[in-house]
Each structure stands twice: as structure tokens, then as C-alpha cells.
Design a protein around this motif. Sequence first.
Motif, PDB file in Angstrom:
ATOM      1  N   ILE A  37       0.838  -1.203   0.000  1.00  0.00           N
ATOM      2  CA  ILE A  37       0.000   0.000   0.000  1.00  0.00           C
ATOM      3  C   ILE A  37       0.868   1.246   0.000  1.00  0.00           C
ATOM      4  O   ILE A  37       0.629   2.198  -0.743  1.00  0.00           O
ATOM      5  CB  ILE A  37      -0.941   0.020   1.231  1.00  0.00           C
ATOM      6  CG1 ILE A  37      -2.033  -1.037   1.043  1.00  0.00           C
ATOM      7  CG2 ILE A  37      -1.569   1.406   1.407  1.00  0.00           C
ATOM      8  CD1 ILE A  37      -3.041  -1.077   2.175  1.00  0.00           C
ATOM      9  N   PHE A  67      -2.674  -6.648   0.403  1.00  0.00           N
ATOM     10  CA  PHE A  67      -3.716  -7.102  -0.540  1.00  0.00           C
ATOM     11  C   PHE A  67      -3.259  -8.313  -1.357  1.00  0.00           C
ATOM     12  O   PHE A  67      -3.738  -8.539  -2.449  1.00  0.00           O
ATOM     13  CB  PHE A  67      -4.094  -5.963  -1.505  1.00  0.00           C
ATOM     14  CG  PHE A  67      -4.834  -4.827  -0.854  1.00  0.00           C
ATOM     15  CD1 PHE A  67      -5.754  -5.048   0.152  1.00  0.00           C
ATOM     16  CD2 PHE A  67      -4.636  -3.517  -1.283  1.00  0.00           C
ATOM     17  CE1 PHE A  67      -6.452  -3.993   0.745  1.00  0.00           C
ATOM     18  CE2 PHE A  67      -5.327  -2.457  -0.709  1.00  0.00           C
ATOM     19  CZ  PHE A  67      -6.237  -2.690   0.312  1.00  0.00           C
ATOM     20  N   LYS A  71      -5.803  -9.194  -4.606  1.00  0.00           N
ATOM     21  CA  LYS A  71      -7.245  -9.359  -4.454  1.00  0.00           C
ATOM     22  C   LYS A  71      -8.005  -8.873  -5.670  1.00  0.00           C
ATOM     23  O   LYS A  71      -9.128  -9.280  -5.896  1.00  0.00           O
ATOM     24  CB  LYS A  71      -7.732  -8.642  -3.190  1.00  0.00           C
ATOM     25  CG  LYS A  71      -7.926  -7.176  -3.332  1.00  0.00           C
ATOM     26  CD  LYS A  71      -8.899  -6.673  -2.266  1.00  0.00           C
ATOM     27  CE  LYS A  71      -9.096  -5.186  -2.386  1.00  0.00           C
ATOM     28  NZ  LYS A  71     -10.439  -4.793  -2.009  1.00  0.00           N
ATOM     29  N   ASP A  72      -7.438  -7.954  -6.452  1.00  0.00           N
ATOM     30  CA  ASP A  72      -8.099  -7.502  -7.670  1.00  0.00           C
ATOM     31  C   ASP A  72      -7.044  -6.900  -8.603  1.00  0.00           C
ATOM     32  O   ASP A  72      -5.850  -6.907  -8.279  1.00  0.00           O
ATOM     33  CB  ASP A  72      -9.217  -6.495  -7.353  1.00  0.00           C
ATOM     34  CG  ASP A  72      -8.717  -5.308  -6.536  1.00  0.00           C
ATOM     35  OD1 ASP A  72      -7.495  -5.082  -6.510  1.00  0.00           O
ATOM     36  OD2 ASP A  72      -9.540  -4.612  -5.914  1.00  0.00           O
ATOM     37  N   SER A  75      -4.916  -3.956  -7.133  1.00  0.00           N
ATOM     38  CA  SER A  75      -3.879  -4.331  -6.166  1.00  0.00           C
ATOM     39  C   SER A  75      -2.783  -5.154  -6.836  1.00  0.00           C
ATOM     40  O   SER A  75      -1.625  -5.099  -6.424  1.00  0.00           O
ATOM     41  CB  SER A  75      -4.462  -5.050  -4.954  1.00  0.00           C
ATOM     42  OG  SER A  75      -5.479  -5.916  -5.303  1.00  0.00           O
ATOM     43  N   GLN A  78      -0.450  -2.622  -8.088  1.00  0.00           N
ATOM     44  CA  GLN A  78       0.378  -2.044  -7.015  1.00  0.00           C
ATOM     45  C   GLN A  78       1.504  -3.010  -6.641  1.00  0.00           C
ATOM     46  O   GLN A  78       2.656  -2.612  -6.490  1.00  0.00           O
ATOM     47  CB  GLN A  78      -0.479  -1.740  -5.784  1.00  0.00           C
ATOM     48  CG  GLN A  78      -1.533  -0.686  -6.048  1.00  0.00           C
ATOM     49  CD  GLN A  78      -1.922   0.070  -4.783  1.00  0.00           C
ATOM     50  OE1 GLN A  78      -1.782   1.279  -4.710  1.00  0.00           O
ATOM     51  NE2 GLN A  78      -2.398  -0.628  -3.774  1.00  0.00           N
ATOM     52  N   LEU A 364      -7.211  -5.293   8.000  1.00  0.00           N
ATOM     53  CA  LEU A 364      -7.491  -3.908   7.604  1.00  0.00           C
ATOM     54  C   LEU A 364      -8.732  -3.833   6.733  1.00  0.00           C
ATOM     55  O   LEU A 364      -8.969  -2.830   6.067  1.00  0.00           O
ATOM     56  CB  LEU A 364      -6.279  -3.296   6.877  1.00  0.00           C
ATOM     57  CG  LEU A 364      -6.072  -3.668   5.410  1.00  0.00           C
ATOM     58  CD1 LEU A 364      -5.203  -2.627   4.734  1.00  0.00           C
ATOM     59  CD2 LEU A 364      -5.505  -5.037   5.227  1.00  0.00           C
ATOM     60  N   GLY A 365      -9.535  -4.917   6.739  1.00  0.00           N
ATOM     61  CA  GLY A 365     -10.715  -4.905   5.880  1.00  0.00           C
ATOM     62  C   GLY A 365     -10.330  -4.912   4.423  1.00  0.00           C
ATOM     63  O   GLY A 365     -11.005  -4.330   3.581  1.00  0.00           O
TER      64      GLY A 365
ATOM     65  N   ALA B  22      -9.632   1.553   4.124  1.00  0.00           N
ATOM     66  CA  ALA B  22      -8.665   0.689   3.441  1.00  0.00           C
ATOM     67  C   ALA B  22      -9.245   0.079   2.169  1.00  0.00           C
ATOM     68  O   ALA B  22      -8.500  -0.260   1.262  1.00  0.00           O
ATOM     69  CB  ALA B  22      -8.193  -0.411   4.381  1.00  0.00           C
ATOM     70  N   ASN B  26      -6.485   0.325  -2.844  1.00  0.00           N
ATOM     71  CA  ASN B  26      -5.851  -0.365  -3.962  1.00  0.00           C
ATOM     72  C   ASN B  26      -5.502   0.623  -5.081  1.00  0.00           C
ATOM     73  O   ASN B  26      -5.109   0.251  -6.161  1.00  0.00           O
ATOM     74  CB  ASN B  26      -6.696  -1.544  -4.469  1.00  0.00           C
ATOM     75  CG  ASN B  26      -8.106  -1.137  -4.823  1.00  0.00           C
ATOM     76  OD1 ASN B  26      -8.456   0.043  -4.781  1.00  0.00           O
ATOM     77  ND2 ASN B  26      -8.923  -2.110  -5.183  1.00  0.00           N
TER      78      ASN B  26
END
Lengths: 420, 171
Positions: A37, A67, A71-72, A75, A78, A364-365, B22, B26
Motif C-alpha cells: 500500500i 492485498f 485481491k483484484d 492491487s 500495485q 485492515l478490511g 482501506a 488499492n
Amino acid sequence: MPMTITEKILAAHAGADRVEPGQLINVKVDLALGNDITAPVAIREFAKIGVETVWDPERVVLVPDHFVPNKDIKSAEQANQLREFARKHNLAHYYEVGRMGVEHCLLPEQGLVGPGDLVIGADSHTCTYGGLGAFSTGVGSTDLAAAMALGETWLKVPESIKFVFNGDLPRWVGGKDLILYTIGQIGVDGALYMAMEFTGPAIEKLSMDGRLTMANMAVEAGAKNGIVPPDEITRRYVEGRAKRPYKFYRSDPDARYAAVYEFDVSKLEPQVAFPHLPENTRPVSEAGDVAIDQVVIGSCTNGRMQDLQEAAAVLKGHKVNDNLRLLVIPGTQEIYRQALREGLIELFIEAGAAVSTPTCGPCLGGHMGILAKGERALATTNRNFVGRMGHPESEVYLCNPAVAAASAVLGRIAAPWEVE
Amino acid sequence: MLLQGKAWKFGADVDTDAIIPARYLNTSEPEELAKHCMEDADPAFPDKVRPGDIIVAGKNFGCGSSREHAPIAIKAAGVSCVIARSFARIFYRNAFNIGLPIFESPEAAEAIGEGDEVAVDVRQGVIKNLTRGEEYRATPVPEFMQQIITAGGLINYVAERLRTPEAGGPT
Ligand code: SF4
């Protein structure tokens, strides 16, 4: 001039004989850390500085953990930025999925940080390494970018607060309970801008995993760092692990503190922090009847070996309650493997838990266990802010791994002795 | 430099999950983040905030995560500055580093009401409440932090320092 352990480490890294609280200093850093992040922003800012290379490819550490596994698409992109930057700059410590862990479990385990180090990380829980007797603190991405270029950062020397924990810890009470109790006493800004120094007979007997848990949550009291004086337990942990020379610093007996708190912990109960602040703590026996939808055991606070062992000891011979989900997330691959060898993973799965590869995920959700509207989670993590684990109208309660496991069996917040 | 706008009031311990949850991390694009600024504290905020507006809050503003996305989201939403009783330390650093002006003033945090028209003289650290005809002082900013602001943020400051090594840093 007497100094605290924090002041000594800062002075050594500022190249000064002594430093005083309030002083702004430039310090050399031993290690700089970023995650999936914060590092993308740092990489973008780093490019603007106009240097070709990082200051030391051995000392810039990048850990994708928030992430990942991706997750997608966003991310994934990133995470890719970290990968490409690590390749371009030949970073020695980039940890790929399958070899990684939650950063603050991973760095001590891999011996990348040691006693006496000065570490900054673009993650607020970088303060975890204080458990080893290091000075470590969280900064932002721009600070990380500057440190990646210079190998230095600026800091204000904090005042220190000393906490003395007297007495023997009762069964089922550990580092998590000490720190939750402390935050309950002083509040979420009780140590704002300060160093929290954890001392006393209870700390001298506390395992390294417990010490890392305590230092980890210093930021939840607003502190700049948390620190435990290094000793024999520290030496046993770092021997054979540390990748660089380390040094033990200790506070002078007459060092100055902004405040000193003494707590008798011999009758302390496991603590539970109620929504929506870590300071809303109560002893577990006063939690009342709180039904839970999801229990999470993991994170940089309580995803270490001892945490899994404590949870397993409670879960053994029991099943996860029909009305809830239990997620167990080992902090690193190494911890995962040891848990496998010890039969803990089998035990968790048999009890009806979902076990995942290391990730920050639900803490962190982010992913892997998001809460729906109105749902309640009990977690061994460190923050229970509004919306932390999902929907803004969901709730998070914080506790130690044994309480988490007992609650997973009984379907409500419960003490470990209720399932024995 | 004079900053002026309408005050939006928030309580104590506003955390970074409330400033930018959060689930939006992303991405690090400022415009994207701005769309969700303060969303979990006040879902209507991104729609109603206007350029120049000022956030006024209680103690420990920005506690929690180190995410620089928090001050970035506030700045990109057009907020001209944040006034609070106190700030969490990483947020404090980040705000200076990215060039979001912030002011610590228990007096102003207390006295300013929602919707008040407020003007801030950045250099003097003087906060004027035009609605109530009052004036408050902000805690002075250390000299070194002033230098970062003058350079236009930490990155410019560092770049400059690398060009002229003898120039810099706190000593
Ligand atoms: S486990 Fe949670 S608190 Fe720890 S680094 Fe990951 S997101 Fe942050």
C-alpha cells in the motif's frame, strides 16, 4: 548525562554523544521498509528526487502483504510496482507471495532487524521491533522515499514514559492483555509523540513473541515507539538469526521520564477492547453476552507461533460454533510450516476453521474475511475502528489468541477457562 | 499565504480508516481518493466539501495507520487546511511532507462551530473566525518544518539538499 534506551539509540544514530527530548535530529537508518500500500507512493516520490539508485539495496525491504495474493486488478498493479522496483534496484529483501509473511512478523524472524537498530517503515506498526530492543517507528511514504535515497531521516527525540509491570502473569494472560490494559489506562493518545518503555518482572519473563505484541500496539496509544530492554530472552532469540551485528542498549537507572506507571498484573484477566477504540477495554469476565459472527486469529500483533499454540491449546477437542466462522492466518510461511509440523493446522481445520496463507487480509478490511453490515468480529488484531474490517456498521472486538479460540467454540465472547 | 473557507467539524480521535477506508487503498491516485475523503465519518462529506473549506477536529486527528493516502485524500478534496486540538504523529509528519497545511490549536478546535467562515494566516499561525469575530493562535511550527514547507514538501527539500549537501537538515 543519564539517558533512556530510546535516547541512546537515537544519539548513536545521530553521531552524537547525547540527545534530549524535543530535539530535532538527523539519523542514519539501519533499515527502511515499505509494503504494497505504502511503497507505490514512495516509489513515485522517489522518482522525483532525481537519484539513480537506492542508498543501499541490502537495507531497503519491500514486503507485499496487505492485498496479496492479489485481491483484484488494481492491487495486482500495485504489487507489480514493488516487484519491478525490487528488480531494477537489485533489492536483497523483496519477499514474494509463497515466501513472504506479514511484514512485522517476517523481519524479526528473518533476522533483518536486531537490538540497537534504528528502523523506519512506511507502516504504523513498524514500532513492533521495539520488542527486540530496537528503535523503530512508522512514517509515511514520502519519508520512506527520502530514506531510500539518503539512508537517513529526521526525527524529534521523544520523551519517554516508563511502564513497570509487577507480579507474575496469571494463566491465559500475555503480552496482548498487558498492552490492551495499558492503553485502557492511558487512552489512545496517552503516549502521543512519546516512547513507551516496558519494564518490570512480568516483562523480564515475557517471551519474545509477547514482547513483539506489546511493542506492536504502542502506536495504538499514539506513541512514536515502544521498547523493551534487551536481555537473555532477546539474546536467545537473535542468536543465529541476526544478519547484522547488534548492540544491547539499556536505560540508565537515573534516566528522566515524563511519567512512570506501575501496574500489579498478578490478578489481571485477559482483556477485550470493545468498539470502536482500542482503549475501550474490559476484563473478559465483564464482557457480557456478545454474540460473534467471525473470529480472526492472525496479524502482525498475534500471528506468531506462540499465538497459534495458545489458540490450539484451547481449541483442542472442540468444534467451531455453528454460528460463526474462524479464520486462522499464520504470520509467515515459516510459522505456517512449524504449525504444520506441530499438527496445529490439522487441529484448526478439524475444528472447522479456515486456514490461509499469510496476508494482512481481514485485519485492515482488505480481503479474505470482510464483514457485512451489522456483523461482529472478535480478532487478535490491533485496531477496532469504525469500518476497519468491512462495512461501516460492522463491529470489531480485540483480544488475545486464547480468548479468540474460546469464543470461536462458544459463539460469544468467552474466557479460555469456560471451554476447558 | 491566507487560507479561507467554511469549517466542517469532526470529533476526537478521527482515525485514518475514517479519513480514507482501506477498501479504497488499492489505488493511490489523489482524485480517486478524494471521492471517498472522510466517508466513514460523514458519508456526505465528499459531495458537500468545497475548495478552500477547512476541517476542524478534536484531539489525536489522523490516528491509526501510516497511510499517506489520508492527507493526500484531504488535500485532493480541496480542503485548504486542518485545524485540530492535536494530531497523531505520523499524520503530522505526512501532512508536512506532502504540503497539506495543518494547525494545532486547542482554542480554535473548541471555539469554531460548524459552518463558520474561517481565515488562516499560515506564516503568522493566526486563525480568524470571521463569523464570530474571534481570533486564535496555533502552536508555532519548528524552524525545520518551516523549511520543508518553504521548499514545497519533503521531496523538493531532499532534492535540494542532494544538490547542495552543505545546506541541510536539523543539526
Ligand atoms: S496485519 Fe494489520 S496492522 Fe499488521 S501490518 Fe497488516 S494490516 Fe497492518
